[in-house]
Write a protein that holds these residues in place. Structure first.
Motif, PDB file in Angstrom:
ATOM      1  N   TYR A   1      71.141  37.152  10.856  1.00  0.00           N
ATOM      2  CA  TYR A   1      72.501  37.224  11.407  1.00  0.00           C
ATOM      3  C   TYR A   1      73.034  38.656  11.464  1.00  0.00           C
ATOM      4  CZ  TYR A   1      72.732  32.210  11.708  1.00  0.00           C
ATOM      5  OH  TYR A   1      72.492  30.906  12.046  1.00  0.00           O
ATOM      6  N   ALA A   2      72.370  39.575  10.785  1.00  0.00           N
ATOM      7  CA  ALA A   2      72.765  40.986  10.863  1.00  0.00           C
ATOM      8  C   ALA A   2      72.170  41.671  12.100  1.00  0.00           C
ATOM      9  CB  ALA A   2      72.337  41.726   9.600  1.00  0.00           C
ATOM     10  N   LEU A   3      71.213  41.014  12.761  1.00  0.00           N
ATOM     11  CA  LEU A   3      70.586  41.583  13.953  1.00  0.00           C
ATOM     12  C   LEU A   3      71.494  41.444  15.170  1.00  0.00           C
ATOM     13  CD1 LEU A   3      67.031  39.970  13.621  1.00  0.00           C
ATOM     14  CD2 LEU A   3      67.665  42.332  13.045  1.00  0.00           C
ATOM     15  N   ASP A   4      71.280  42.316  16.159  1.00  0.00           N
ATOM     16  CA  ASP A   4      71.994  42.134  17.424  1.00  0.00           C
ATOM     17  C   ASP A   4      71.339  40.977  18.188  1.00  0.00           C
ATOM     18  OD1 ASP A   4      69.709  43.106  18.814  1.00  0.00           O
ATOM     19  OD2 ASP A   4      70.540  45.113  19.003  1.00  0.00           O
ATOM     20  N   LYS A   5      71.968  40.559  19.264  1.00  0.00           N
ATOM     21  CA  LYS A   5      71.492  39.389  20.014  1.00  0.00           C
ATOM     22  C   LYS A   5      70.088  39.583  20.585  1.00  0.00           C
ATOM     23  CE  LYS A   5      75.121  36.945  19.329  1.00  0.00           C
ATOM     24  NZ  LYS A   5      75.064  35.933  18.299  1.00  0.00           N
ATOM     25  N   THR A   6      69.772  40.789  21.026  1.00  0.00           N
ATOM     26  CA  THR A   6      68.443  41.058  21.574  1.00  0.00           C
ATOM     27  C   THR A   6      67.370  40.869  20.506  1.00  0.00           C
ATOM     28  OG1 THR A   6      69.336  42.614  23.182  1.00  0.00           O
ATOM     29  CG2 THR A   6      66.989  42.795  22.690  1.00  0.00           C
ATOM     30  N   ALA A   7      67.614  41.405  19.323  1.00  0.00           N
ATOM     31  CA  ALA A   7      66.644  41.274  18.233  1.00  0.00           C
ATOM     32  C   ALA A   7      66.563  39.822  17.748  1.00  0.00           C
ATOM     33  CB  ALA A   7      67.009  42.210  17.086  1.00  0.00           C
ATOM     34  N   GLN A   8      67.683  39.104  17.732  1.00  0.00           N
ATOM     35  CA  GLN A   8      67.648  37.688  17.365  1.00  0.00           C
ATOM     36  C   GLN A   8      66.786  36.901  18.343  1.00  0.00           C
ATOM     37  OE1 GLN A   8      71.619  36.100  17.019  1.00  0.00           O
ATOM     38  NE2 GLN A   8      72.038  37.209  15.123  1.00  0.00           N
ATOM     39  N   GLU A   9      66.951  37.176  19.619  1.00  0.00           N
ATOM     40  CA  GLU A   9      66.153  36.499  20.646  1.00  0.00           C
ATOM     41  C   GLU A   9      64.665  36.824  20.470  1.00  0.00           C
ATOM     42  OE1 GLU A   9      66.006  34.573  24.704  1.00  0.00           O
ATOM     43  OE2 GLU A   9      67.799  34.998  23.557  1.00  0.00           O
ATOM     44  N   PHE A  10      64.361  38.086  20.228  1.00  0.00           N
ATOM     45  CA  PHE A  10      62.972  38.497  20.013  1.00  0.00           C
ATOM     46  C   PHE A  10      62.394  37.751  18.811  1.00  0.00           C
ATOM     47  CE2 PHE A  10      59.656  41.094  18.159  1.00  0.00           C
ATOM     48  CZ  PHE A  10      58.892  41.445  19.255  1.00  0.00           C
ATOM     49  N   PHE A  11      63.130  37.718  17.717  1.00  0.00           N
ATOM     50  CA  PHE A  11      62.678  37.023  16.507  1.00  0.00           C
ATOM     51  C   PHE A  11      62.383  35.556  16.807  1.00  0.00           C
ATOM     52  CE2 PHE A  11      63.776  34.140  13.084  1.00  0.00           C
ATOM     53  CZ  PHE A  11      62.909  34.545  12.085  1.00  0.00           C
ATOM     54  N   GLN A  12      63.310  34.881  17.460  1.00  0.00           N
ATOM     55  CA  GLN A  12      63.145  33.450  17.726  1.00  0.00           C
ATOM     56  C   GLN A  12      61.955  33.182  18.644  1.00  0.00           C
ATOM     57  OE1 GLN A  12      64.449  31.019  16.241  1.00  0.00           O
ATOM     58  NE2 GLN A  12      66.297  31.796  15.302  1.00  0.00           N
ATOM     59  N   GLU A  13      61.765  34.020  19.646  1.00  0.00           N
ATOM     60  CA  GLU A  13      60.622  33.853  20.545  1.00  0.00           C
ATOM     61  C   GLU A  13      59.302  34.031  19.794  1.00  0.00           C
ATOM     62  OE1 GLU A  13      61.134  36.513  23.829  1.00  0.00           O
ATOM     63  OE2 GLU A  13      62.696  35.283  24.724  1.00  0.00           O
ATOM     64  N   ARG A  14      59.228  35.079  18.970  1.00  0.00           N
ATOM     65  CA  ARG A  14      58.000  35.327  18.207  1.00  0.00           C
ATOM     66  C   ARG A  14      57.729  34.187  17.224  1.00  0.00           C
ATOM     67  NH1 ARG A  14      54.672  37.345  20.642  1.00  0.00           N
ATOM     68  NH2 ARG A  14      53.511  37.465  18.719  1.00  0.00           N
ATOM     69  N   ALA A  15      58.768  33.698  16.559  1.00  0.00           N
ATOM     70  CA  ALA A  15      58.585  32.592  15.614  1.00  0.00           C
ATOM     71  C   ALA A  15      58.100  31.340  16.332  1.00  0.00           C
ATOM     72  CB  ALA A  15      59.892  32.319  14.864  1.00  0.00           C
ATOM     73  N   ALA A  16      58.668  31.052  17.492  1.00  0.00           N
ATOM     74  CA  ALA A  16      58.262  29.859  18.251  1.00  0.00           C
ATOM     75  C   ALA A  16      56.810  29.971  18.708  1.00  0.00           C
ATOM     76  CB  ALA A  16      59.183  29.658  19.447  1.00  0.00           C
ATOM     77  N   ILE A  17      56.430  31.134  19.196  1.00  0.00           N
ATOM     78  CA  ILE A  17      55.044  31.330  19.643  1.00  0.00           C
ATOM     79  C   ILE A  17      54.086  31.148  18.474  1.00  0.00           C
ATOM     80  CG2 ILE A  17      53.392  33.072  20.451  1.00  0.00           C
ATOM     81  CD1 ILE A  17      55.764  34.155  22.197  1.00  0.00           C
ATOM     82  N   ARG A  18      54.419  31.741  17.344  1.00  0.00           N
ATOM     83  CA  ARG A  18      53.539  31.639  16.175  1.00  0.00           C
ATOM     84  C   ARG A  18      53.452  30.191  15.668  1.00  0.00           C
ATOM     85  NH1 ARG A  18      51.808  35.961  13.535  1.00  0.00           N
ATOM     86  NH2 ARG A  18      52.430  38.032  14.244  1.00  0.00           N
ATOM     87  N   GLN A  19      54.572  29.470  15.731  1.00  0.00           N
ATOM     88  CA  GLN A  19      54.583  28.099  15.234  1.00  0.00           C
ATOM     89  C   GLN A  19      53.880  27.144  16.197  1.00  0.00           C
ATOM     90  OE1 GLN A  19      58.482  26.539  14.343  1.00  0.00           O
ATOM     91  NE2 GLN A  19      57.690  24.598  13.627  1.00  0.00           N
ATOM     92  N   PHE A  20      54.241  27.167  17.453  1.00  0.00           N
ATOM     93  CA  PHE A  20      53.739  26.160  18.381  1.00  0.00           C
ATOM     94  C   PHE A  20      52.395  26.519  19.002  1.00  0.00           C
ATOM     95  CE2 PHE A  20      58.326  25.436  18.178  1.00  0.00           C
ATOM     96  CZ  PHE A  20      58.304  24.133  17.707  1.00  0.00           C
ATOM     97  N   ASP A  21      52.183  27.774  19.309  1.00  0.00           N
ATOM     98  CA  ASP A  21      50.898  28.177  19.884  1.00  0.00           C
ATOM     99  C   ASP A  21      49.900  28.595  18.805  1.00  0.00           C
ATOM    100  OD1 ASP A  21      51.937  27.701  22.395  1.00  0.00           O
ATOM    101  OD2 ASP A  21      52.371  29.807  22.808  1.00  0.00           O
ATOM    102  N   GLY A  22      50.411  29.160  17.716  1.00  0.00           N
ATOM    103  CA  GLY A  22      49.534  29.662  16.665  1.00  0.00           C
ATOM    104  C   GLY A  22      49.258  28.687  15.551  1.00  0.00           C
ATOM    105  N   GLY A  23      49.998  27.575  15.524  1.00  0.00           N
ATOM    106  CA  GLY A  23      49.755  26.554  14.520  1.00  0.00           C
ATOM    107  C   GLY A  23      50.263  26.876  13.123  1.00  0.00           C
ATOM    108  N   GLN A  24      51.121  27.876  12.997  1.00  0.00           N
ATOM    109  CA  GLN A  24      51.667  28.213  11.682  1.00  0.00           C
ATOM    110  C   GLN A  24      52.821  27.271  11.338  1.00  0.00           C
ATOM    111  OE1 GLN A  24      52.783  32.356  12.131  1.00  0.00           O
ATOM    112  NE2 GLN A  24      50.773  33.055  11.473  1.00  0.00           N
ATOM    113  N   SER A  25      53.057  27.113  10.045  1.00  0.00           N
ATOM    114  CA  SER A  25      54.236  26.369   9.631  1.00  0.00           C
ATOM    115  C   SER A  25      55.473  27.165  10.042  1.00  0.00           C
ATOM    116  CB  SER A  25      54.240  26.161   8.116  1.00  0.00           C
ATOM    117  OG  SER A  25      54.518  27.398   7.455  1.00  0.00           O
ATOM    118  N   ARG A  26      56.611  26.521  10.042  1.00  0.00           N
ATOM    119  CA  ARG A  26      57.827  27.238  10.435  1.00  0.00           C
ATOM    120  C   ARG A  26      58.109  28.395   9.484  1.00  0.00           C
ATOM    121  NH1 ARG A  26      63.946  24.903  11.269  1.00  0.00           N
ATOM    122  NH2 ARG A  26      64.883  26.948  11.590  1.00  0.00           N
TER     123      ARG A  26
END
Length: 70
Positions: A19-44
């Motif tokens: 929540y301390a990140l700006d919106k661009t960095a929050q979006e980047f974080f969420q995209e990377r987490a989703a890719i790692r979770q759904f495409d990479g098979g990692q736990s959340r």
């Protein structure tokens, strides 16, 4: 009313940092987490921890490559 676009990270300490990140960095974080979770098979939790590292590298690059940008 402005609603949240994303769920906060599961780890409370990571959520605080998120929540301390700006919106661009929050979006980047969420995209990377989703890719790692759904495409990479990692736990959340694993995906969010790795995405945090990705985000820190992104911000470091953004600052070094474009120090005049907010």
């Amino acid at each position: 009313m402005d609603s949240q676009k994303y769920e906060p990270p599961l780890d409370p300490s990571l959520a605080t940092k998120f929540y301390a990140l700006d919106k661009t960095a929050q979006e980047f974080f969420q995209e990377r987490a989703a890719i790692r979770q759904f495409d990479g098979g990692q736990s959340r939790l694993e995906a969010e921890a790795a995405a945090w590292e990705d985000t820190m590298h992104f911000l470091q690059y953004k600052f070094l490559a474009h120090p005049h940008l907010p």
